[in-house]
Every structure is written in C-alpha cells, then in structure tokens.
Design a protein around this motif. Structure first.
Motif, mmCIF file in Angstrom:
data_model
loop_
_atom_site.group_PDB
_atom_site.id
_atom_site.type_symbol
_atom_site.label_atom_id
_atom_site.label_comp_id
_atom_site.label_asym_id
_atom_site.label_seq_id
_atom_site.Cartn_x
_atom_site.Cartn_y
_atom_site.Cartn_z
ATOM 1 N N LEU A 219 7.956 28.666 -40.757
ATOM 2 C CA LEU A 219 7.267 28.483 -39.483
ATOM 3 C C LEU A 219 8.168 28.805 -38.305
ATOM 4 O O LEU A 219 7.742 29.451 -37.338
ATOM 5 N N LEU B 233 7.462 31.518 -35.359
ATOM 6 C CA LEU B 233 7.427 31.141 -33.939
ATOM 7 C C LEU B 233 8.493 31.888 -33.142
ATOM 8 O O LEU B 233 8.234 32.325 -32.015
ATOM 9 N N ASP C 236 -2.686 33.550 -42.202
ATOM 10 C CA ASP C 236 -3.715 32.501 -42.241
ATOM 11 C C ASP C 236 -3.683 31.725 -43.548
ATOM 12 O O ASP C 236 -4.018 30.545 -43.576
ATOM 13 N N PHE D 112 -0.373 29.542 -42.776
ATOM 14 C CA PHE D 112 -0.509 28.707 -41.577
ATOM 15 C C PHE D 112 -1.895 28.955 -40.973
ATOM 16 O O PHE D 112 -2.034 29.734 -40.025
ATOM 17 N N LEU E 138 -2.983 29.620 -37.072
ATOM 18 C CA LEU E 138 -1.821 29.578 -36.179
ATOM 19 C C LEU E 138 -1.778 30.769 -35.229
ATOM 20 O O LEU E 138 -1.662 30.599 -34.013
ATOM 21 N N SER F 156 -4.515 30.794 -32.612
ATOM 22 C CA SER F 156 -4.294 29.717 -31.638
ATOM 23 C C SER F 156 -3.217 30.106 -30.630
ATOM 24 O O SER F 156 -3.357 29.870 -29.429
#
Length: 110
Positions: free
Chosen positions: A20, A24, A91, A94, A97, A100
């Motif tokens: 993650l 990010l 997807d 996560f 994600l 969003s």
C-alpha cells in the motif's frame, strides 16, 4: 544488438505483492497522477503520448515508479513501449482505492 544498447527487463510485481505504501508513494506525484488519470480514461497509450511536460528521462523514471508499485503494465512492441493501467489487479488487492484517490484529487482538471 550490443549489450550496451539492450533495454533492461521490465519489472512487474505480482498483485499479491503490492504494498500500500508503494502505491500511495507512486500516486503522490502530480506527473504520475496525470499518467494514471490518462490511463483511467484511455486504456492503452504509447509512452510518448501522455499529456505531461517532462524530459523523456524523467518520464522514464515516473513510469518505473508506477510499474514497480504495480499501477501500470508496460510492453514493448517494435520500438514503442505501450502502457496500460493494472486496474483489475489494484482493485483486487485494494478495492476502490484508485478511484477514491482520483475522485478526491481536487487539483485534477474537471
């Protein structure tokens, strides 16, 4: 082809290995967000056709960060490199994600 002119192998992590924080981090850059947003609406593009204003070597760096985080897949065809978004893999790992983050990006063009 001489060894010095060979392209390095492209690294594409398995979706099970996505981290993650790597995802990010990859999305925390305006140029990389533009690349991802472009691929969200246009499923496959040649590397030189993205609407970004950076040097080719810088663009190569951005693609590497996105690819190694698992956000994109690249393939070579002749002398072109084609890029696609790995949305199904993202997807699966996560759920929701990426959409969003793209929806929350207030600096994006309408």
């Amino acid at each position: 082809m001489p060894r010095s002119q060979r392209r390095a192998a492209l690294v594409h992590p398995d979706a099970r290995d996505y981290d993650l924080l790597d995802v990010l981090h990859a999305l925390a850059d305006r140029t990389r967000m533009t690349i991802v947003r472009t691929l969200r609406t246009d499923p496959e593009r040649a590397c030189g056709t993205f609407p970004v204003d950076v040097a080719p070597s810088t663009l190569t760096h951005h693609f590497r960060v996105l690819r190694e985080a698992g956000l994109i897949h690249q393939r070579e065809e002749g002398n072109r490199r084609w890029t696609t978004l790995r949305l199904a893999d993202l997807d699966g790992r996560f759920p929701g994600l990426l959409d969003s983050i793209l929806a929350a990006d207030k600096r994006a063009a309408p």
